[in-house]
Design an enzyme around this catalytic site. Sequence first.
Site, mmCIF file in Angstrom:
data_model
loop_
_atom_site.group_PDB
_atom_site.id
_atom_site.type_symbol
_atom_site.label_atom_id
_atom_site.label_comp_id
_atom_site.label_asym_id
_atom_site.label_seq_id
_atom_site.Cartn_x
_atom_site.Cartn_y
_atom_site.Cartn_z
ATOM 1 N N VAL A 140 39.032 30.089 43.068
ATOM 2 C CA VAL A 140 40.304 29.804 43.722
ATOM 3 C C VAL A 140 40.578 31.060 44.556
ATOM 4 O O VAL A 140 41.029 32.074 44.042
ATOM 5 C CB VAL A 140 41.433 29.531 42.697
ATOM 6 C CG1 VAL A 140 42.753 29.267 43.399
ATOM 7 C CG2 VAL A 140 41.054 28.350 41.798
ATOM 8 N N PRO A 141 40.225 31.000 45.855
ATOM 9 C CA PRO A 141 40.024 32.208 46.670
ATOM 10 C C PRO A 141 41.274 32.940 47.155
ATOM 11 O O PRO A 141 41.585 32.972 48.345
ATOM 12 C CB PRO A 141 39.207 31.678 47.846
ATOM 13 C CG PRO A 141 39.683 30.268 48.004
ATOM 14 C CD PRO A 141 39.945 29.779 46.604
ATOM 15 N N CYS A 142 41.969 33.594 46.230
ATOM 16 C CA CYS A 142 43.137 34.376 46.627
ATOM 17 C C CYS A 142 42.741 35.585 47.476
ATOM 18 O O CYS A 142 43.580 36.155 48.170
ATOM 19 C CB CYS A 142 43.954 34.793 45.404
ATOM 20 S SG CYS A 142 43.018 35.600 44.110
ATOM 21 N N HIS A 143 41.457 35.954 47.463
ATOM 22 C CA HIS A 143 40.997 37.070 48.298
ATOM 23 C C HIS A 143 41.087 36.738 49.789
ATOM 24 O O HIS A 143 41.049 37.641 50.619
ATOM 25 C CB HIS A 143 39.561 37.479 47.926
ATOM 26 C CG HIS A 143 38.536 36.410 48.128
ATOM 27 N ND1 HIS A 143 38.300 35.430 47.170
ATOM 28 C CD2 HIS A 143 37.696 36.158 49.154
ATOM 29 C CE1 HIS A 143 37.343 34.626 47.614
ATOM 30 N NE2 HIS A 143 36.967 35.044 48.809
#
Length: 175
Positions: A140-143
């Site tokens: 879950v790409p919060c980056h």
Amino acid sequence: MLRMMKTLPAGCVFSEMKSPVGELPIIASDAGLHALLWPKDREGTGCEEIVRSLKVSDNHPVIKKTKTQLEEYFSGMRFRFDIPLVMDGTPFQKLAWKELLAIPYGRTISYSEQARRLGSPDKARAVGAANSRNPISIVVPCHRVIGKSGDLIGFGGGLETKEFLLNLEKKWNSP
């Protein structure tokens, strides 16, 4: 993170994976992936005690699938994950995390853009707070969420890791 860890269902298992960004703790159940943590998530928070209470399993199907897909991601062979996810959070957090899944590989948006996409353009700080509690980093790409000015800010794995992941995606992203 501790709140989520305290609500893990019975039957969760734990494993770790070596990666280019360090050792990644993985927590899964038959329902799916519950957490892909950073080592510091376990330090001094009470999470370590919970992790130690979980059965260690490298052969659980969700653990195996997670490790395989992460290896593919780090080698530039996977651009989208298809691991079943169990996202435990508040309704707003779940909305914010769902929006993270819509950010294409190799692209970034700002916190204010994420808030706008959620229909709450004045809630960029709330979006940042929700993203900071994302228990399934990388997948879950919060980056992929950055400051309005383009600066790298706010990432649980550290800004060096955020920069590494964004550069990795830029390297493998086709124009």
